[in-house]
Design an enzyme around this catalytic site. Sequence first.
Site, mmCIF file in Angstrom:
data_model
loop_
_atom_site.group_PDB
_atom_site.id
_atom_site.type_symbol
_atom_site.label_atom_id
_atom_site.label_comp_id
_atom_site.label_asym_id
_atom_site.label_seq_id
_atom_site.Cartn_x
_atom_site.Cartn_y
_atom_site.Cartn_z
ATOM 1 N N ASP A 148 53.933 36.511 -27.276
ATOM 2 C CA ASP A 148 53.587 35.519 -28.285
ATOM 3 C C ASP A 148 52.922 36.159 -29.505
ATOM 4 O O ASP A 148 52.227 37.154 -29.374
ATOM 5 C CB ASP A 148 52.646 34.495 -27.660
ATOM 6 C CG ASP A 148 53.325 33.770 -26.510
ATOM 7 O OD1 ASP A 148 54.511 33.450 -26.669
ATOM 8 O OD2 ASP A 148 52.683 33.548 -25.478
ATOM 9 N N ARG A 193 56.252 40.992 -22.605
ATOM 10 C CA ARG A 193 55.308 42.115 -22.574
ATOM 11 C C ARG A 193 55.615 43.098 -21.444
ATOM 12 O O ARG A 193 54.850 44.039 -21.217
ATOM 13 C CB ARG A 193 53.886 41.580 -22.321
ATOM 14 C CG ARG A 193 53.416 40.536 -23.276
ATOM 15 C CD ARG A 193 52.967 41.103 -24.584
ATOM 16 N NE ARG A 193 51.914 42.076 -24.479
ATOM 17 C CZ ARG A 193 51.625 42.962 -25.430
ATOM 18 N NH1 ARG A 193 52.338 43.002 -26.532
ATOM 19 N NH2 ARG A 193 50.655 43.817 -25.278
HETATM 20 N N1 EPU Z 1 44.557 45.389 -26.366
HETATM 21 C C1 EPU Z 1 44.526 46.496 -27.180
HETATM 22 N N2 EPU Z 1 45.303 47.580 -26.840
HETATM 23 C C2 EPU Z 1 46.088 47.572 -25.717
HETATM 24 C C3 EPU Z 1 46.101 46.447 -24.892
HETATM 25 C C4 EPU Z 1 45.323 45.348 -25.249
HETATM 26 O O1 EPU Z 1 43.824 46.526 -28.210
HETATM 27 O O2 EPU Z 1 46.773 48.582 -25.460
HETATM 28 C C5 EPU Z 1 43.746 44.208 -26.742
HETATM 29 C C6 EPU Z 1 44.640 43.029 -27.141
HETATM 30 O O3 EPU Z 1 45.057 43.134 -28.490
HETATM 31 C C7 EPU Z 1 43.730 41.850 -26.899
HETATM 32 C C8 EPU Z 1 42.915 42.308 -25.683
HETATM 33 O O4 EPU Z 1 43.045 43.724 -25.618
HETATM 34 O O5 EPU Z 1 42.894 41.635 -27.987
HETATM 35 C C9 EPU Z 1 43.336 41.698 -24.367
HETATM 36 O O6 EPU Z 1 44.723 41.899 -24.168
HETATM 37 P P1 EPU Z 1 45.355 42.074 -22.695
HETATM 38 O O7 EPU Z 1 45.960 43.427 -22.618
HETATM 39 O O8 EPU Z 1 44.322 41.683 -21.700
HETATM 40 O O9 EPU Z 1 46.495 40.979 -22.720
HETATM 41 P P2 EPU Z 1 47.973 41.114 -22.162
HETATM 42 O O10 EPU Z 1 47.988 41.906 -20.920
HETATM 43 O O11 EPU Z 1 48.875 41.495 -23.266
HETATM 44 C C10 EPU Z 1 47.888 39.048 -20.556
HETATM 45 C C11 EPU Z 1 48.687 37.781 -20.416
HETATM 46 C C12 EPU Z 1 48.275 36.809 -21.508
HETATM 47 C C13 EPU Z 1 46.789 36.522 -21.361
HETATM 48 C C14 EPU Z 1 46.009 37.840 -21.469
HETATM 49 C C15 EPU Z 1 44.504 37.670 -21.270
HETATM 50 C C16 EPU Z 1 50.747 38.572 -19.502
HETATM 51 C C17 EPU Z 1 52.200 38.803 -19.675
HETATM 52 N N3 EPU Z 1 50.095 38.096 -20.543
HETATM 53 O O12 EPU Z 1 48.254 39.595 -21.810
HETATM 54 O O13 EPU Z 1 48.993 35.606 -21.269
HETATM 55 O O14 EPU Z 1 46.377 35.650 -22.382
HETATM 56 O O15 EPU Z 1 46.491 38.762 -20.467
HETATM 57 O O16 EPU Z 1 44.234 37.103 -20.019
HETATM 58 O O17 EPU Z 1 50.194 38.775 -18.422
HETATM 59 C C18 EPU Z 1 50.290 33.735 -21.808
HETATM 60 O O18 EPU Z 1 50.583 33.664 -20.623
HETATM 61 O O19 EPU Z 1 50.542 32.827 -22.631
HETATM 62 C C19 EPU Z 1 49.601 34.930 -22.303
HETATM 63 C C20 EPU Z 1 49.559 35.273 -23.582
#
Ligand code: EPU
Length: 435
Positions: A118, A94
């Site tokens: 993922d 990501r």
């Molecule tokens: N979302 C949107 N639009 C965006 C960004 C996010 O709709 O532009 C939605 C996502 O689809 C989701 C929600 O917002 O439904 C939350 O997503 P978030 O952006 O918080 O997740 P992320 O930054 O992509 C990180 C971690 C994840 C962890 C989540 C929540 C990293 C690389 N990944 O993901 O970790 O589950 O925050 O805490 O930091 C893992 O380590 O296995 C993992 C998936």
Amino acid sequence: MAEEAWKVEPSGPLRGDIHVRGSKNAVTKHMVAAMLGEGESTIRNAPEVGDVEITGAMLEALGHTVERTGPDITVSPGAVTEPRVPRAFTGLNRIPILMVGPLLHLTGEAFVPLVGGDPIGRRPVDFHVDALRAMGAEVEVGDTGIAARASRLYGARIDLPYPSVGATETVLMTAVLAEGKTVLRGAAMEPEVVELALFLQRMGAHIELSPDRRIVIEGVDRLKGASTRLAGDRLEAFSYLVAGLITRGEVRVHGCAQDRLVTAITTLARMGARFEITDEWITASAPDGLRPAAVHTDTHPGYMTDWQQPLMVLFTQAEGMSVLHETVFENRLVYVPALKKMGCEIEVFNACLGGPACRFHDSNSVHSAVVRGVSKLTGADVTMPDVRAGFSAVLAASVADGTSTLRGVHHIERGYHRPAEQFASLGLKLETVAV
Ligand code: EPU
């Protein structure tokens, strides 16, 4: 090319000590932030995980130097930054989307390939793109990646529709060098986000963490390199505590502070786990067995979505029916079929079961599960679809009768520090084989 798989044999109670390092979800963001410093930055207590390798290779492709000495990573920004992250990095993790803001500051343009991670939901990047546009970038989202331009970025008022971890990090790493003040509302306040904000502050950024998910950032002209020691990975710590509980053993986890595990500890304690907590380590055991629970995942400080998969397997070994409601990612139960193949009695639903109705209420997303315990698990040949689900398959295999073959080991290795070695040290009979 032959892929690696793990053969796991029933091994009895897992016992021993695990030392967790900094988290995968903090280290990679710190590496990106280091691009912004005039001078080298050092990130200590870094885990050896696949995501660090991938992010390091991306930084090197952009002209920066990344050196690893044991648990320390040093990033030295190059004199000239290449604005394009090569397409070869498409879909690997990501991180590329987080590089757009820093690349715009360094070169005035950016191209990053489509991000991966993922397969746990649509995982769009619209919040990131909207925030970058609000700060003055021209952004084009194409089939192969995202291209952006900006001669200067400006502070803006940004409201996130959901407290996204990644989008908050994009705003932080873009606003710190933008001209003027950025007010971000609806920000994620996960410990890894706060850790990144503290690192940026050490680099010279002006950041205020305000109540009610508000972050105020006043842009500065330059940032310097900084050094920090990452706090222990709360996902990894939780996963190993569950490894002890599920096998009726006891794992003592060092290096992750209690305040990062508050909700997790209470959830397990309600199920009957007994904890001993000191300033150095945390241990959990369940001499009287485990009770079922109803849990819904949430943003911090709620029960985090990455703690959900080990808990699901633990539910299968608790006495009675448990309920799990996933409210952060709409497709995070994709791994359930693999667990069912191993005998886990889990039924999934698109309704909101357990906890309040969530954003996925009116969708067809399968995001709730009912789990029956105690299930008798059997060894099976399964493919692990993602990093956290991979760990839960190992947990299931550890209490199954017979041998399991677990494919997709690279997923676990992307997020956990030397997992085969750690499991072996706890007494799990695990062999790496080519398949
Ligand atoms: N979302 C949107 N639009 C965006 C960004 C996010 O709709 O532009 C939605 C996502 O689809 C989701 C929600 O917002 O439904 C939350 O997503 P978030 O952006 O918080 O997740 P992320 O930054 O992509 C990180 C971690 C994840 C962890 C989540 C929540 C990293 C690389 N990944 O993901 O970790 O589950 O925050 O805490 O930091 C893992 O380590 O296995 C993992 C998936």
